[in-house]
Design a protein around this motif. Structure first.
Motif, short mmCIF file in Angstrom:
data_model
loop_
_atom_site.label_atom_id
_atom_site.label_comp_id
_atom_site.label_asym_id
_atom_site.label_seq_id
_atom_site.Cartn_x
_atom_site.Cartn_y
_atom_site.Cartn_z
N LEU A 1 -0.01 4.23 0.60
CA LEU A 1 -0.46 5.23 1.58
C LEU A 1 0.15 5.01 2.96
O LEU A 1 0.53 5.96 3.63
CB LEU A 1 -1.98 5.23 1.67
CG LEU A 1 -2.71 5.69 0.39
CD1 LEU A 1 -4.18 5.34 0.46
CD2 LEU A 1 -2.52 7.19 0.18
N CYS A 2 0.26 3.74 3.39
CA CYS A 2 0.82 3.48 4.72
C CYS A 2 2.09 2.65 4.65
O CYS A 2 2.82 2.55 5.62
CB CYS A 2 -0.21 2.77 5.61
SG CYS A 2 -0.59 1.08 5.05
N CYS B 1 0.85 -1.19 0.00
CA CYS B 1 0.00 0.00 0.00
C CYS B 1 0.88 1.25 0.00
O CYS B 1 1.75 1.40 0.86
CB CYS B 1 -0.89 -0.03 1.24
SG CYS B 1 -1.81 1.50 1.51
N HIS C 1 -8.09 -3.55 2.50
CA HIS C 1 -7.08 -2.75 3.20
C HIS C 1 -7.31 -1.27 2.93
O HIS C 1 -7.37 -0.46 3.85
CB HIS C 1 -5.66 -3.14 2.78
CG HIS C 1 -4.63 -2.21 3.36
ND1 HIS C 1 -4.27 -2.25 4.69
CD2 HIS C 1 -3.98 -1.16 2.81
CE1 HIS C 1 -3.41 -1.26 4.92
NE2 HIS C 1 -3.22 -0.59 3.81
N CYS D 1 -6.65 0.46 6.19
CA CYS D 1 -5.41 1.24 6.09
C CYS D 1 -5.44 2.40 7.09
O CYS D 1 -6.44 3.11 7.18
CB CYS D 1 -5.28 1.80 4.67
SG CYS D 1 -3.86 2.87 4.45
#
Ligand SMILES: [Zn+2]
Length: 143
Positions: free
Chosen positions: A20-21, A18, A30, A35
């Protein structure tokens, strides 16, 4: 939506983390909203509407969205909020993947809240009944 885990079946060796994280695989459940990043946006918008039934689990969220027994104003707000948050998270994720910078979280949260208020205002101006009440309901969910 083609999340990365699905895309990776077509192109081997693609990073499926991912963006984003950077903490888990980029899957639908997720991204929406397990997330840490997207959960912060979802929580800000949805918690005041859902209260005790607040959840970040995709299947539980879908069940809420499809629950016709739910109070009408609450159902409208959560459905619209869901669309808006989904779109915002997807847009930010794609921006990152193309090397652009993310908007700061407070900016995204404000944008979504404003978008929902604008939508209600617009319906009120069109003379749709109950919009005054709906706006009051929305403000109550913000407290
Ligand atoms: Zn993530």
């Amino acid at each position: 939506m083609s999340t990365l885990d699905r895309a990776s079946r077509w192109s081997q060796g693609l990073d499926t983390t991912c963006v984003l994280c950077k903490n888990a695989a980029d899957t639908r459940s997720h991204l929406f909203f397990e997330c840490d990043y997207s959960a912060q946006i979802w929580e800000f918008i949805a918690k005041g509407i859902l209260r005790d039934s607040y959840t970040v689990i995709w299947s539980e969220i879908l069940a809420i969205l499809l629950d016709e027994k739910r109070e009408k104003m609450s159902l409208f707000c959560i459905r619209y909020a869901f669309q808006e948050v989904l779109y915002a998270v997807w847009r930010e994720r794609n921006k990152l993947m193309h090397g652009d910078k993310l908007l700061p979280l407070p900016v995204i949260k404000r944008m979504i809240d404003k978008g929902i208020r604008n939508k209600i205002s617009l319906m009120r101006m069109k003379g749709i009944k109950g919009m005054e009440k709906l706006m009051q309901f929305w403000f109550l969910t913000r407290m």
